[in-house]
Design a protein around this motif. Structure first.
Motif: not given
Length: 325
Positions: A220-227, A229-237, A239-245
């Motif tokens: 889903x990272x390439x699906x356009x959702x950069x926000x 919701x709380x609880x939908x991703x693990x802390x690791x994911x 963290x990866x989202x912020x790195x790839x932002x």
């Protein structure tokens, strides 16, 4: 819908493959039925599943849902090129030593029979090894698959998560026996995971193996959702989202310029590679499925492909040119 042959086989499949892993744990049966009906109506004839799908509490659940959908009749089974997999354990915890993750003629026979029962069918078009097992000889594997092919229980054999060397070895051993060999390799491949371009995709293309990318939207990272919701991703994911932002924001900007959704562009990018047969789409809802259909229509031009290379650099081409003179 567009169609192509699956690897060097003569079997034609749609250029989108309906992934069913969400059916059961994340998508209730009624909605799964709606998605499968819509897929057939849209011309998607390629469905992928696995015997272990359904979660640790109910492995086999997804195949059972597909089986009940087939049982409704109306020509549903005849309209589907069905793919499932064997390798993982169906027990948790594992009691039978032959149930550990891996492959053997013994396990393939038992798991194939169980999949056929759950799927309420007498044959599977594409039977895939979910992972390579280098502890088992190709003498055993090719003999086992050939028995089931001659019995009419499977049509073709595919692989998943094989390295380039494993694909070449499989084809070499099949050719020695006068067999067709693998017709497909299901592999993780996306704008965020381009390592297969080094070895796997070139090997597959050279040996007539159609590549079926899994996780083409990278969870889903390439699906356009950069926000999220709380609880939908693990802390690791997260963290990866912020790195790839930064990359993902550039990607979103490019997609807006093209007037297309991020998911559509990401899927269309995988389809542009000559080794790719069909990326796997894994919708949780009917709406998500309908949104993916545009990807087949979108043809990315060279300028757009170059811009995507700038945002998501690949390994530098095929090996050894990527790292040698």
């Amino acid at each position: 819908m567009e169609y192509t042959t699956l690897g060097k086989s003569g079997m034609k499949v749609s250029r989108l493959c309906l992934g069913t892993m969400n059916f059961g744990p994340n998508t209730e049966e009624k909605e799964a039925f709606r998605i499968m009906d819509a897929a057939v109506d849209a011309g998607v004839n390629f469905f992928d599943t696995a015997n272990v799908y359904g979660g640790t509490e109910h492995r086999g659940w997804t195949e059972e849902i597909i089986g009940r959908w087939f049982a409704q009749g109306g020509g549903r089974r005849e309209k589907v090129i069905l793919a499932t997999k064997v390798y993982g354990s169906m027990q948790e915890p594992v009691v039978d030593p032959n149930e550990c993750a891996g492959l053997s003629a013994y396990k393939i026979r038992r798991h194939l029979e169980d999949s056929l029962r759950r799927l309420q069918t007498d044959h599977i078009e594409l039977y895939q090894m979910h992972h390579v097992d280098r502890n088992v000889s190709w003498d055993e594997l090719w003999n086992a698959f050939e028995v089931h092919r001659l019995q009419g229980k499977i049509g073709y054999v595919g692989a998943s998560n094989f390295a380039g060397r494993d694909l070449v070895k499989a084809q070499y051993e099949a050719e020695k026996r006068g067999l067709l060999g693998l017709v497909s390799e299901q592999h993780k491949y996306s704008l965020l995971c381009r390592l297969p371009e080094l070895e796997v995709l070139p090997a597959a293309e050279e040996h007539g193996i159609g590549v079926i990318p899994w996780s083409p939207l990278d969870g889903g990272l390439l699906g356009g959702n950069l926000q999220p919701q709380e609880g939908t991703r693990t802390a690791r994911l997260k963290e990866r989202l912020e790195k790839l932002r930064p990359q993902l924001e550039r990607f979103s900007k490019l997609c807006k310029e093209l007037g297309e959704s991020e998911a559509t562009v990401a899927l269309a990018w995988t389809l542009a590679h000559p080794a790719v047969t069909a990326p796997i789409i894994g919708p949780r809802t009917l709406e998500q499925f309908q949104q993916t259909l545009r990807a087949v229509e979108l043809k990315l031009d060279d300028e757009t492909l170059a811009k995507l290379d700038e945002i998501f650099p690949g390994p530098g081409g095929e090996a050894p040119r990527a790292y040698a003179w």
